[in-house]
Design a protein around this motif. Structure first.
Motif, PDB file in Angstrom:
ATOM      1  N   SER A  49      64.709  31.448  43.226  1.00  0.00           N
ATOM      2  CA  SER A  49      65.670  31.367  42.046  1.00  0.00           C
ATOM      3  C   SER A  49      66.700  31.675  42.451  1.00  0.00           C
ATOM      4  O   SER A  49      67.908  31.442  41.936  1.00  0.00           O
ATOM      5  CB  SER A  49      65.053  32.025  40.727  1.00  0.00           C
ATOM      6  OG  SER A  49      64.914  33.506  41.044  1.00  0.00           O
ATOM      7  N   GLY A  50      67.118  32.351  43.644  1.00  0.00           N
ATOM      8  CA  GLY A  50      68.232  32.878  44.252  1.00  0.00           C
ATOM      9  C   GLY A  50      68.716  34.266  43.611  1.00  0.00           C
ATOM     10  O   GLY A  50      69.280  35.129  44.391  1.00  0.00           O
ATOM     11  N   TYR A  72      63.442  44.343  43.748  1.00  0.00           N
ATOM     12  CA  TYR A  72      63.866  43.798  42.549  1.00  0.00           C
ATOM     13  C   TYR A  72      62.707  42.817  42.140  1.00  0.00           C
ATOM     14  O   TYR A  72      61.991  42.076  42.883  1.00  0.00           O
ATOM     15  CB  TYR A  72      65.103  43.126  42.333  1.00  0.00           C
ATOM     16  CG  TYR A  72      66.089  44.157  43.018  1.00  0.00           C
ATOM     17  CD1 TYR A  72      67.009  45.022  41.775  1.00  0.00           C
ATOM     18  CD2 TYR A  72      66.699  44.062  44.270  1.00  0.00           C
ATOM     19  CE1 TYR A  72      68.093  45.471  42.301  1.00  0.00           C
ATOM     20  CE2 TYR A  72      67.694  44.963  44.515  1.00  0.00           C
ATOM     21  CZ  TYR A  72      68.290  45.660  43.698  1.00  0.00           C
ATOM     22  OH  TYR A  72      69.463  46.580  44.003  1.00  0.00           O
ATOM     23  N   SER A  73      62.345  43.075  40.844  1.00  0.00           N
ATOM     24  CA  SER A  73      61.583  41.969  40.122  1.00  0.00           C
ATOM     25  C   SER A  73      62.455  40.573  40.046  1.00  0.00           C
ATOM     26  O   SER A  73      63.686  40.590  40.454  1.00  0.00           O
ATOM     27  CB  SER A  73      61.175  42.109  38.725  1.00  0.00           C
ATOM     28  OG  SER A  73      62.327  42.392  37.937  1.00  0.00           O
ATOM     29  N   GLU A  74      61.849  39.490  39.660  1.00  0.00           N
ATOM     30  CA  GLU A  74      62.536  38.065  39.618  1.00  0.00           C
ATOM     31  C   GLU A  74      63.663  38.153  38.528  1.00  0.00           C
ATOM     32  O   GLU A  74      64.521  37.186  38.577  1.00  0.00           O
ATOM     33  CB  GLU A  74      61.748  36.948  39.360  1.00  0.00           C
ATOM     34  CG  GLU A  74      60.897  36.459  40.604  1.00  0.00           C
ATOM     35  CD  GLU A  74      60.430  35.170  40.392  1.00  0.00           C
ATOM     36  OE1 GLU A  74      60.949  34.138  40.671  1.00  0.00           O
ATOM     37  OE2 GLU A  74      59.142  34.792  40.218  1.00  0.00           O
ATOM     38  N   PRO A  80      64.904  46.604  38.982  1.00  0.00           N
ATOM     39  CA  PRO A  80      64.361  47.350  40.260  1.00  0.00           C
ATOM     40  C   PRO A  80      63.020  47.493  39.860  1.00  0.00           C
ATOM     41  O   PRO A  80      62.487  48.153  38.985  1.00  0.00           O
ATOM     42  CB  PRO A  80      65.059  48.549  40.189  1.00  0.00           C
ATOM     43  CG  PRO A  80      65.786  48.815  38.895  1.00  0.00           C
ATOM     44  CD  PRO A  80      65.911  47.449  38.286  1.00  0.00           C
ATOM     45  N   LEU A  81      62.232  47.518  41.131  1.00  0.00           N
ATOM     46  CA  LEU A  81      60.743  47.778  41.045  1.00  0.00           C
ATOM     47  C   LEU A  81      60.490  49.078  41.966  1.00  0.00           C
ATOM     48  O   LEU A  81      59.615  49.918  41.625  1.00  0.00           O
ATOM     49  CB  LEU A  81      59.866  46.647  41.687  1.00  0.00           C
ATOM     50  CG  LEU A  81      59.965  45.416  40.783  1.00  0.00           C
ATOM     51  CD1 LEU A  81      59.059  44.289  41.531  1.00  0.00           C
ATOM     52  CD2 LEU A  81      59.436  45.623  39.604  1.00  0.00           C
ATOM     53  N   ALA A 140      59.925  46.443  33.346  1.00  0.00           N
ATOM     54  CA  ALA A 140      61.106  46.468  32.473  1.00  0.00           C
ATOM     55  C   ALA A 140      62.215  47.260  33.095  1.00  0.00           C
ATOM     56  O   ALA A 140      63.318  47.649  32.341  1.00  0.00           O
ATOM     57  CB  ALA A 140      60.546  47.233  31.081  1.00  0.00           C
ATOM     58  N   GLY A 141      62.027  47.876  34.307  1.00  0.00           N
ATOM     59  CA  GLY A 141      62.742  48.666  35.142  1.00  0.00           C
ATOM     60  C   GLY A 141      62.763  49.900  34.721  1.00  0.00           C
ATOM     61  O   GLY A 141      63.786  50.842  34.881  1.00  0.00           O
ATOM     62  N   ILE A 142      61.615  50.756  33.930  1.00  0.00           N
ATOM     63  CA  ILE A 142      61.402  51.946  33.498  1.00  0.00           C
ATOM     64  C   ILE A 142      60.850  52.747  34.785  1.00  0.00           C
ATOM     65  O   ILE A 142      59.813  52.320  35.198  1.00  0.00           O
ATOM     66  CB  ILE A 142      60.844  51.988  32.248  1.00  0.00           C
ATOM     67  CG1 ILE A 142      61.463  51.468  31.044  1.00  0.00           C
ATOM     68  CG2 ILE A 142      60.446  53.510  31.954  1.00  0.00           C
ATOM     69  CD1 ILE A 142      60.787  51.230  29.781  1.00  0.00           C
TER      70      ILE A 142
END
Length: 672
Positions: A286-287, A307-309, A313-314, A334-336
């Motif tokens: 997706s870029g 990072y997730s799509e 941040p993961l 959710a970035g938590i």
């Protein structure tokens, strides 16, 4: 006599056969002599008689004229057809025919056709000093055109066209000393170009474009000695981009972009040896950025962020060989933040912290194979424990002396003479239930009560994470609710009619239990901060409150359904000297540390109690998955204890129905 007989036979043979053969040997000489006489007579002899003429009907032709005609004809045939001079060929517009073996050093200048010994045409064109120079054509021995173009000093030099033996165009462009050099185009068998650009010494060098068989571009960029070098763009057989950037010796090296099968950028950054190395970004189709950080030979290596799509941040931290390794932080979709600490081979390993959705710490400590590993606390020093978890919870406020301030030994029996008023108020009291033991972990209002088979830890908020709510709600009257208990009810021996104060139990002979003690059925009193089991044994008191923590009991008796403990396991439990207890209520954990026999000031963890589900559930699953043998016992309250022994540690899990409400780890004494 024999000669006389054979001579008549051989003489005719000699006359008919042998003599003519001898004459035949001299025939050329005689013919030449006759021709010589004829020519001399014809050319130089006087025309004095008819012998100097040849009669042709009614005409006489001078033999001299015939001789001249023959000589002139021979000269014309030889120089006109067999070996004509260059000027004559030029005047007549005819190409001279030269033999290749005689060409070297001949010094021939002009246009000629060169043939091999079998008469096959090898070259046709200009020669200078016997060498191919200027425009010319080379041929295969089969007669098929091989090259057409410029020559210099016998070699293809300049613009020209090279053909295969099948007559197909192979190359059109510039040559130098028989090899491609300069600008040119290579062709496929079907006549489509396979490469067009610059050449040097027969190899691609400089700017050029290579094509696929279907005519789509395979590579466009710079070359060096036939390999990709410098900036260029590489595509696949379908013409879709594969890589764009710098090359060295045909491989990706330097800054560049790599594309996936669909033609989307999958990586952008530095390359080395054909693989991502250095700083770069890996992208989703997706870029969006998938990973940004350091690479080594195509793998995540060093500091980076996953990072997730959706762009959340993961993971933020370090990598080793493509796996999370070192220090990092893991996040949910959710970035938590969910975990912060050490990693190894992609999983939680070492010291770290688990967080809930609100950012509160669920667990802090040791991890192994991606799960909390409470075993890691066993044997660590007080300093290491506090370094890992920080300062422990302060003990509850108390007006009564701490166990460390009370006398030891026989003087402890004086504590059993506390007034009935103190017993009724429940100040500093602990209830001992059947088959259980209570640690003297608190004093003053709100003393701890030990549940069946478990040990009560002083918890400031009543119930830690994962604790059974009943542990707090069943606290005896008069307490502040700051304790965790499994039964919490006061008991009265109906046979004596005596009433036990809040948090105490009366014996059957009517003796009064002192504050914080329970009288055994024999009438003996229990020492301060200890609980007597239903079997009538008393637990000795311990001292040593350090850093504000209170001293716990020396032994913890594990009960069976009848109140009796397992002697084989109890024999392995250490006879602890001075101990201290540290509680971390926010994480639902309590530790008992024991002084070293050789160094009383050095305390190490020998026991751990927790009611934190984040710790208990994975520990139980790990033991079950490892098929460790377990012992199950049912408590009078209906709860169940399940025990395991593994790695020198006794694991005790207390279940309320199917839910683990408490886990206790005890360090076992090695067998002698």
């Amino acid at each position: 006599m024999i000669e006389a007989i054979l001579k008549p036979i051989f003489k005719p043979i000699q006359r008919i056969i042998i003599r003519p053969i001898k004459r035949a040997k001299t025939l050329p000489k005689r013919l030449f002599a006759m021709l010589r006489r004829f020519l001399v007579t014809a050319l130089f002899g006087p025309l004095r008689s008819l012998d100097n003429y040849l009669r042709l009907g009614s005409y006489y032709i001078a033999k001299k004229m015939i001789a001249l005609i023959v000589i002139i004809s021979l000269v014309i045939v030889y120089f006109g057809f067999i070996n004509p001079p260059a000027f004559l060929n030029k005047w007549m517009g005819k190409t001279p025919q030269l033999e290749a073996t005689a060409l070297a050093g001949s010094g021939f200048n002009g246009t000629a056709a060169v043939r091999d010994g079998d008469g096959n045409l090898l070259y046709e064109g200009a020669l200078v000093d016997g060498l191919y120079s200027g425009e010319g054509k080379l041929y295969y021995p089969s007669g098929v055109l091989r090259y057409r173009g410029a020559f210099d000093k016998g070699m293809m030099t300049g613009d020209g066209e090279l053909y295969t033996e099948d007559g197909l165009l192979l190359y059109r462009g510039q040559f130098l000393n028989d090899v491609y050099s300069g600008t040119g185009t290579l062709y496929n068998a079907d006549g489509s170009p396979s490469y067009e650009g610059s050449f040097l010494s027969g190899k691609f060098e400089g700017a050029g474009v290579a094509y696929n068989a279907d005519g789509s571009i395979l590579y466009a960029g710079s070359y060096l000695q036939g390999m990709y070098e410098g900036e260029g763009k590489l595509s696949n057989s379908e013409g879709k981009p594969v890589y764009e950037g710098d090359f060295v010796a045909g491989v990706y090296e330097g800054a560049g972009k790599q594309y996936d099968a669909a033609g989307n950028i999958s990586y952008e950054g530095s390359f080395a040896g054909g693989k991502a190395s250095g700083t770069g970004k890996e992208l989703y189709s997706s870029g969006f950025v998938k990973y940004e950080g350091e690479f080594l030979l195509g793998s995540y290596h060093g500091a980076g962020t996953l990072y997730s799509e959706s762009g959340k941040p993961l993971y933020v931290g370090t990598f080793l060989g493509g796996a999370k390794s070192g220090t990092g932080e893991a996040y949910d979709d959710a970035g938590i933040l969910r975990y912060g600490g050490q990693f190894a081979e992609g999983v939680y390993q070492g010291i770290g912290s688990l967080y809930d959705a609100d950012g509160a710490v669920l667990y802090k400590g040791f991890f192994r194979a991606g799960s909390p590993w409470a075993d890691g606390f066993h044997g660590i020093t007080l300093a290491k424990l506090q370094e890992t978890l920080g300062a422990a919870d302060p003990p509850p406020a108390s007006e009564t002396p701490l166990p460390s301030e009370l006398p030891l030994g026989d003087d402890s029996t004086d504590l059993g003479e506390a007034s009935a008023e103190e017993a009724s108020t429940g100040e500093g009291a602990e209830d001992a239930t059947t088959g259980g033991s209570a640690d003297a972990n608190s004093s003053g209002n709100g003393g701890n009560s030990a549940g069946e088979g478990g040990e009560a830890a002083s918890v400031s908020n009543g119930v830690g994470p994962g604790a059974d709510p009943a542990d707090a709600s069943d606290a005896p009257s008069g307490t502040s609710g700051n304790v965790s208990t499994l039964s919490g009810s006061n008991t009265t021996d109906s046979s004596s009619g005596s009433t036990a104060g809040n948090g105490n139990a009366a014996s059957s002979n009517g003796s009064t239990a002192g504050s914080g003690n329970a009288a055994s059925s024999s009438g003996s009193t229990a020492g301060s901060g200890n609980a007597a089991s239903s079997g009538g044994s008393t637990a000795g008191s311990n001292t040593g409150a350090i850093g504000g923590s209170t001293a716990g009991t020396g032994n913890s008796a594990a009960s069976s359904a009848s109140g009796a403990s397992d002697p084989e396991i109890d024999d392995l439990l250490p006879d602890l000297p001075a101990t201290q207890t540290l509680t971390y209520a926010s994480m639902g954990m309590s530790f008992v540390l024991t002084a070293d026999e050789d160094n009383p000031e050095l305390f190490t963890v020998t026991k751990l109690s927790t009611w934190n589900k984040a710790v208990m559930d994975p520990a139980y699953k790990r033991l079950v998955d490892a098929k460790v043998v377990s012992v199950k016992e049912t408590l009078p309250t209906g709860r169940t204890n399940v025990r395991f022994v593994s790695g020198g540690i006794l694991y005790t899990f207390t279940f309320n129905k199917d839910t683990i409400v408490r886990m206790e780890l005890n360090q076992l004494v090695p067998e002698a």
